[in-house]
Scaffold this active site. Structure first.
Site, mmCIF file in Angstrom:
data_model
loop_
_atom_site.group_PDB
_atom_site.id
_atom_site.type_symbol
_atom_site.label_atom_id
_atom_site.label_comp_id
_atom_site.label_asym_id
_atom_site.label_seq_id
_atom_site.Cartn_x
_atom_site.Cartn_y
_atom_site.Cartn_z
ATOM 1 N N LYS A 129 0.809 -1.291 -0.098
ATOM 2 C CA LYS A 129 -0.061 -0.109 0.087
ATOM 3 C C LYS A 129 0.849 1.303 -0.134
ATOM 4 O O LYS A 129 0.541 2.286 -0.670
ATOM 5 C CB LYS A 129 -1.001 -0.007 1.213
ATOM 6 C CG LYS A 129 -2.140 -0.909 1.182
ATOM 7 C CD LYS A 129 -3.269 -0.706 1.960
ATOM 8 C CE LYS A 129 -4.494 -1.742 1.781
ATOM 9 N NZ LYS A 129 -5.461 -1.438 2.866
ATOM 10 N N LYS A 166 -10.314 -5.045 -4.593
ATOM 11 C CA LYS A 166 -11.523 -4.499 -4.846
ATOM 12 C C LYS A 166 -10.918 -2.901 -5.083
ATOM 13 O O LYS A 166 -11.547 -1.930 -5.776
ATOM 14 C CB LYS A 166 -12.371 -4.443 -3.893
ATOM 15 C CG LYS A 166 -12.063 -3.817 -2.360
ATOM 16 C CD LYS A 166 -13.471 -4.060 -1.578
ATOM 17 C CE LYS A 166 -12.951 -4.048 0.024
ATOM 18 N NZ LYS A 166 -11.804 -4.421 0.550
ATOM 19 N N LYS A 170 -2.597 -10.497 -6.603
ATOM 20 C CA LYS A 170 -4.007 -10.866 -6.011
ATOM 21 C C LYS A 170 -4.955 -9.861 -6.452
ATOM 22 O O LYS A 170 -5.019 -8.722 -6.844
ATOM 23 C CB LYS A 170 -3.945 -11.116 -4.739
ATOM 24 C CG LYS A 170 -4.061 -9.666 -3.767
ATOM 25 C CD LYS A 170 -4.321 -9.762 -2.263
ATOM 26 C CE LYS A 170 -4.561 -8.364 -1.938
ATOM 27 N NZ LYS A 170 -4.716 -8.112 -0.434
HETATM 28 P P1 TYM Z 1 -10.122 -6.429 3.047
HETATM 29 O O1 TYM Z 1 -11.207 -5.462 3.193
HETATM 30 O O2 TYM Z 1 -8.943 -6.267 2.284
HETATM 31 O O3 TYM Z 1 -10.867 -7.831 2.586
HETATM 32 C C1 TYM Z 1 -11.830 -8.474 2.902
HETATM 33 C C2 TYM Z 1 -11.476 -9.964 3.094
HETATM 34 O O4 TYM Z 1 -11.439 -10.541 1.833
HETATM 35 C C3 TYM Z 1 -10.289 -11.257 1.557
HETATM 36 N N1 TYM Z 1 -9.685 -11.248 0.427
HETATM 37 C C4 TYM Z 1 -9.298 -12.196 -0.589
HETATM 38 N N2 TYM Z 1 -9.538 -13.250 -0.380
HETATM 39 C C5 TYM Z 1 -9.148 -14.081 -1.474
HETATM 40 N N3 TYM Z 1 -8.708 -13.668 -2.602
HETATM 41 C C6 TYM Z 1 -8.423 -12.189 -2.612
HETATM 42 N N4 TYM Z 1 -7.905 -11.940 -3.798
HETATM 43 C C7 TYM Z 1 -8.825 -11.593 -1.441
HETATM 44 N N5 TYM Z 1 -8.623 -10.251 -1.269
HETATM 45 C C8 TYM Z 1 -9.440 -10.160 -0.243
HETATM 46 C C9 TYM Z 1 -9.207 -10.827 2.709
HETATM 47 O O5 TYM Z 1 -8.335 -11.710 3.122
HETATM 48 C C10 TYM Z 1 -10.321 -10.291 3.879
HETATM 49 O O6 TYM Z 1 -10.592 -11.630 4.803
HETATM 50 N N6 TYM Z 1 -7.369 -6.203 7.378
HETATM 51 C C11 TYM Z 1 -8.621 -6.559 6.801
HETATM 52 C C12 TYM Z 1 -9.948 -6.091 7.407
HETATM 53 C C13 TYM Z 1 -9.887 -6.366 8.730
HETATM 54 C C14 TYM Z 1 -10.054 -7.631 9.563
HETATM 55 C C15 TYM Z 1 -10.089 -7.264 11.029
HETATM 56 C C16 TYM Z 1 -10.264 -8.783 9.054
HETATM 57 C C17 TYM Z 1 -9.688 -5.267 9.763
HETATM 58 N N7 TYM Z 1 -9.861 -6.084 11.173
HETATM 59 C C18 TYM Z 1 -10.366 -8.242 11.992
HETATM 60 C C19 TYM Z 1 -10.562 -9.719 10.306
HETATM 61 C C20 TYM Z 1 -10.397 -9.511 11.496
HETATM 62 C C21 TYM Z 1 -8.896 -6.148 5.200
HETATM 63 O O7 TYM Z 1 -8.058 -5.426 4.645
HETATM 64 O O8 TYM Z 1 -9.584 -6.865 4.358
#
Ligand code: TYM
Length: 333
Positions: free
Chosen positions: A113, A198, A195
């Protein structure tokens, strides 16, 4: 017997794409009957990258509607907005005093990032994993269902919890990550070494949860693959085809062996068409429910108000335990 606790969250940073579904949401739906679940819209995390305020607000409502449309039952799960529960930010401060700069410096998501947002490498982006640890540790969480890209953050969360417990006694439950067998890391369609994300600026790289069927079919047809002909799972040498196989397997609920057998001797063109059709079939009912739910902001707001209150009731005792452990004077109430 009380059920073990699950906590997970997604950032309202844009429209969800299928990786968020296969890596996270789909599994949440499967787990909701067996655990005490908290599923959160992590808006505090989202502003570590600059957001348009009006869009952030809309994306938060969109995300709640998507949680429900994917099948999360608001009666079974505590669905709330992170910024409604101030304990998250409070615990993050405490935990930041138990996290080393060197640990945060190693986080690959931070490095990625920071490289993408060079004009805004802020302290929040650097401390992001500490806030994530606070989210999880506030609720005595046992299990955290996330995609593979969150593994490093999960390890850090465990390290922070163990370090704190070693100094102050058993204050935190040490959580485990939970990663799906297939779909834990969906790759970009045009650049399968990266990867799927979004927040990608090129929409050809991802399939959004709300993409029209014709758009999904086109994106799959144009997905980058190798010049070989066989449909075989080999992420190192055949990243594009292997990625499409993962997408097909999650969309249809089949194993990689099933996919390989079903398409033996078939060409890439036929396979890409089948992948597109499987994704359309997976998303169509979700899209239909989404548009119904999204219309009713009043019901969404009511649910959020009640749930924030319930979440605070769970978070407060943990924070008080932490304040006591570190030596803060208790205020008279
Ligand atoms: P975020 O918003 O980037 O993504 C949300 C969830 O989607 C999964 N993910 C993927 N899984 C498979 N293939 C991909 N290409 C892919 N891109 C994203 C992520 O692994 C995630 O599960 N840091 C986290 C949000 C967060 C969080 C938490 C999660 C904040 N606090 C506490 C669990 C527990 C994040 O940026 O997710």
């Amino acid at each position: 017997m009380t059920k073990p606790t699950i906590f997970s969250g997604i950032q309202p940073s844009g429209h969800l794409m299928i990786g968020n579904y296969t890596g996270a949401l789909k599994n949440w739906v499967e787990l909701q009957d067996h655990y005490h679940c908290l599923f959160v819209m992590v808006d505090l995390h989202t502003i570590s990258v600059q957001q348009d305020p009006a869009e952030l607000r809309q994306h938060t409502y969109d995300l709640i509607a998507m949680y429900l449309a994917c099948g999360l039952d608001p009666k079974k799960n505590l669905i709330f907005v992170q910024s409604h529960v101030t304990e998250h930010a409070e615990l993050a401060w405490i935990l930041s005093c138990y996290t080393f700069m060197g640990e945060l410096n190693r986080m690959t998501q931070y490095k990625d990032k920071a490289a993408r947002h060079q004009a805004n490498i802020n302290a929040g982006l650097f401390g992001y994993p500490v806030l994530m640890a606070a989210d999880i540790l506030l609720y005595n969480t046992n299990l955290v269902p996330v995609g593979n890209d969150q593994k490093q953050h999960m390890e850090l969360t465990r390290d922070i919890a163990q370090r704190f417990n070693a100094r102050h006694g058993e204050v935190f439950t040490v959580p485990e990550g939970y990663y799906p067998k297939v779909g834990a890391r969906i790759m970009s369609l045009q650049n399968p070494d990266k990867k799927m994300s979004k927040s990608d600026s090129n929409s050809q790289n991802y399939i959004a949860m709300l993409d029209q069927p014709s758009v999904i079919l086109k994106k799959c047809k144009r997905a980058v693959t190798d010049s070989d002909t066989d449909i075989r799972f080999d992420p190192e040498n055949k990243a594009g085809i292997s990625n499409l196989m993962s997408i097909y397997a999650t969309a249809t609920g089949s194993t990689m062996d099933d996919v390989q057998n079903a398409f033996e001797g078939k060409g890439y063109g036929d396979f890409k068409k089948a992948v597109g059709e499987a994704v359309v079939a997976m998303l169509e009912p979700i899209q239909k429910r989404y548009h119904e739910i999204r219309k009713d902001e009043t019901s969404i707001e009511k649910m959020l108000q009640v749930n924030a209150e319930k979440a605070r009731e769970l978070a407060r005792p943990t924070l008080e335990k932490v304040y006591d452990a570190v030596g803060f004077v208790k205020p008279l109430r």
